[in-house]
Design a protein around this motif. Structure first.
Motif, short mmCIF file in Angstrom:
data_model
loop_
_atom_site.label_atom_id
_atom_site.label_comp_id
_atom_site.label_asym_id
_atom_site.label_seq_id
_atom_site.Cartn_x
_atom_site.Cartn_y
_atom_site.Cartn_z
N ARG A 38 0.82 -1.21 0.00
CA ARG A 38 0.00 0.00 0.00
C ARG A 38 0.86 1.26 0.00
NH1 ARG A 38 -5.18 0.24 3.36
NH2 ARG A 38 -5.86 1.19 1.43
N LEU A 39 2.06 1.19 0.55
CA LEU A 39 2.96 2.34 0.48
C LEU A 39 3.35 2.63 -0.96
CD1 LEU A 39 5.23 1.69 3.57
CD2 LEU A 39 3.92 3.77 3.17
N LEU A 40 3.67 1.58 -1.73
CA LEU A 40 4.02 1.80 -3.13
C LEU A 40 2.80 2.30 -3.90
CD1 LEU A 40 6.10 1.76 -5.35
CD2 LEU A 40 5.47 -0.62 -5.81
N GLU A 41 1.63 1.78 -3.59
CA GLU A 41 0.40 2.26 -4.24
C GLU A 41 0.22 3.76 -3.98
OE1 GLU A 41 -4.46 1.58 -3.99
OE2 GLU A 41 -3.11 0.45 -2.68
N LEU A 42 0.45 4.19 -2.74
CA LEU A 42 0.32 5.61 -2.40
C LEU A 42 1.38 6.43 -3.13
CD1 LEU A 42 -0.86 7.93 -0.72
CD2 LEU A 42 0.70 7.27 1.13
N CYS A 43 2.60 5.92 -3.18
CA CYS A 43 3.68 6.62 -3.87
C CYS A 43 3.32 6.88 -5.33
CB CYS A 43 4.96 5.79 -3.77
SG CYS A 43 6.37 6.46 -4.68
N LEU A 44 2.86 5.84 -6.02
CA LEU A 44 2.50 5.99 -7.43
C LEU A 44 1.29 6.91 -7.62
CD1 LEU A 44 3.04 2.32 -8.64
CD2 LEU A 44 4.59 4.26 -8.89
N TYR A 45 0.38 6.89 -6.64
CA TYR A 45 -0.81 7.73 -6.74
C TYR A 45 -0.45 9.21 -6.65
CZ TYR A 45 -5.34 9.81 -5.60
OH TYR A 45 -6.46 10.59 -5.59
N VAL A 46 0.43 9.57 -5.72
CA VAL A 46 0.77 10.99 -5.58
C VAL A 46 1.62 11.45 -6.77
CG1 VAL A 46 0.54 11.03 -3.08
CG2 VAL A 46 2.76 10.51 -4.08
N ILE A 47 2.40 10.55 -7.36
CA ILE A 47 3.10 10.91 -8.60
C ILE A 47 2.08 11.20 -9.69
CG2 ILE A 47 4.55 9.97 -10.46
CD1 ILE A 47 6.15 8.50 -8.29
N GLU A 48 1.01 10.41 -9.73
CA GLU A 48 -0.05 10.62 -10.71
C GLU A 48 -0.72 11.98 -10.52
OE1 GLU A 48 -3.37 7.86 -10.52
OE2 GLU A 48 -3.06 7.38 -12.62
N LEU A 49 -0.72 12.47 -9.27
CA LEU A 49 -1.29 13.79 -8.99
C LEU A 49 -0.38 14.92 -9.45
CD1 LEU A 49 -2.71 13.31 -5.35
CD2 LEU A 49 -3.99 13.35 -7.50
N GLY A 50 0.82 14.58 -9.90
CA GLY A 50 1.74 15.59 -10.39
C GLY A 50 2.85 15.93 -9.42
N VAL A 51 3.02 15.13 -8.36
CA VAL A 51 4.06 15.41 -7.38
C VAL A 51 5.42 15.02 -7.95
CG1 VAL A 51 4.93 14.84 -5.07
CG2 VAL A 51 2.47 15.05 -5.46
N ASP A 52 6.39 15.90 -7.78
CA ASP A 52 7.76 15.63 -8.20
C ASP A 52 8.41 14.79 -7.10
OD1 ASP A 52 10.29 15.57 -9.16
OD2 ASP A 52 10.69 17.72 -8.99
N LEU A 53 8.43 13.47 -7.28
CA LEU A 53 8.82 12.56 -6.22
C LEU A 53 9.90 11.61 -6.72
CD1 LEU A 53 7.96 12.06 -3.28
CD2 LEU A 53 6.38 10.32 -4.11
N SER A 54 11.12 11.87 -6.31
CA SER A 54 12.22 10.98 -6.67
C SER A 54 12.32 9.88 -5.63
CB SER A 54 13.54 11.76 -6.71
OG SER A 54 13.91 12.16 -5.40
N GLU A 55 13.17 8.91 -5.90
CA GLU A 55 13.40 7.83 -4.93
C GLU A 55 13.89 8.40 -3.61
OE1 GLU A 55 16.97 4.78 -4.26
OE2 GLU A 55 16.09 4.69 -6.26
N ALA A 56 14.86 9.32 -3.66
CA ALA A 56 15.41 9.90 -2.44
C ALA A 56 14.33 10.67 -1.67
CB ALA A 56 16.58 10.83 -2.77
N ASN A 57 13.48 11.41 -2.40
CA ASN A 57 12.38 12.13 -1.75
C ASN A 57 11.47 11.17 -0.99
OD1 ASN A 57 11.96 14.25 -4.68
ND2 ASN A 57 13.26 14.58 -2.88
N TRP A 58 11.09 10.09 -1.65
CA TRP A 58 10.14 9.15 -1.05
C TRP A 58 10.73 8.48 0.19
CZ3 TRP A 58 5.27 8.34 -0.58
CH2 TRP A 58 4.78 7.12 -0.14
N LEU A 59 12.00 8.17 0.14
CA LEU A 59 12.64 7.52 1.29
C LEU A 59 12.68 8.44 2.51
CD1 LEU A 59 15.61 5.65 -0.43
CD2 LEU A 59 13.51 4.64 0.49
#
Length: 306
Positions: A38-59
């Motif tokens: 579910r964490l990965l699902e949330l990560c991909l969802y907020v990217i879909e919203l247009g969030v600039d989210l790199s791997e380092a940001n997400w960690l």
């Protein structure tokens, strides 16, 4: 742009939680109870919203407040989008390991369709995919062995992985690296090009159509959900290359919470099923734990691959 309360409500509804359950200070794992899937699902969802989210940001993100701060930073620039674009066939917002073998709903990409149409009936198939948005699968080479050994014996990971906390000698580890293993990969960060995990398929039973799979990820990735992306790639790869009906995960009971979000018993869209329980099979920290046998099927939605 959404206000923070609107953003929190959107996240709550996406996760199927009550609006009151999600607040700015809510921790994604500890308070909201999000497992790796579910964490990965949330990560991909907020990217879909247009969030600039790199791997380092997400960690670095631990709370809803921190996630909203990334949202307020605005969409990625054109350069960032180009660098972080998902490879062909990787659906942003798609849930890994949902549906049979994680393949439900994955149609041909435009490039694949064009290649197929352009062959006028000739066989044109895409190669297996080895890269996702954040992680990729790389061959195990002799130079990989020191990292894999360190991963197997590091205290934070070793008790959950192959040797269950015991520390083999380096020569023993080298000798046993391919013992019983059909295929294996180093999991590598696309952003940093450093090794971060290990995925293996072992004990294949070709006559009966099954094998076992497992994966481990570095401690700094634990609780991020990113390991699920590599696991999904690996499961798809194994099903693409060999005619297995299903793949088994052997999971000590204390590891099960990491898989709970993909269990069909907990989620209608999950791809994993508990098919066995070995009572008091593993020992750790003064007690015996059950070992669960989870299965993911190639094509079936009812768990019966015929």
């Amino acid at each position: 742009m959404l206000r923070q309360d609107e953003f929190e409500q959107l996240i709550a509804r996406k996760l199927g939680l009550a609006d009151s359950a999600v607040a700015g200070g809510s921790r994604l794992h500890e308070d909201l109870g999000l497992d790796s899937f579910r964490l990965l699902e949330l990560c991909l969802y907020v990217i879909e919203l247009g969030v600039d989210l790199s791997e380092a940001n997400w960690l670095e993100i631990e709370t809803v407040d921190e996630l909203y701060s990334r949202y307020r930073a605005g969409p990625p620039t054109a350069d960032t989008r180009a660098q972080g674009a998902a490879p062909a066939g990787v659906g942003v917002g798609g849930r890994p390991l949902d549906g049979p073998a994680g393949l439900a709903g994955r149609g041909m990409t435009g490039a694949e369709a064009a290649a197929t149409a352009g062959t006028a009936g000739a066989l044109a198939l895409p190669p297996p995919r080895f890269a996702g948005r954040f992680l990729r699968l790389m061959p195990v080479l002799p130079a990989s062995t020191p990292f894999l050994y360190e991963l197997a014996v590091t205290p934070e990971i070793g008790f959950r992985w192959r040797y269950r906390g015991s520390v083999p000698s380096y020569p023993q580890f080298e000798q046993e690296l391919w013992q019983g293993v059909l295929t294996q990969f180093v999991i590598e960060s696309i952003e940093t090009a450093r090794p971060v995990g290990h995925a293996i398929c072992y004990n294949p039973e070709f006559a009966l159509g099954y094998a076992y799979v497992g994966a481990a990820i570095s401690a700094d990735y634990t609780g991020s959900g990113l390991a699920v992306e590599a696991l999904d790639l690996f499961v798809r790869y194994v099903f693409d290359i060999w005619p297995f009906r299903k793949l088994y995960f052997e999971v000590p009971e204390f590891n099960y919470p990491q898989f709970a979000g993909a269990d069909r018993g907990n989620s209608a869209g999950g791809a994993l099923e508990i098919e066995g329980r070995l009572r008091k099979h593993d020992f750790y920290r003064g007690r015996y734990w059950d070992r669960l046998i989870l299965a993911v099927y190639r094509d079936s939605t009812d768990g019966d691959a015929r």
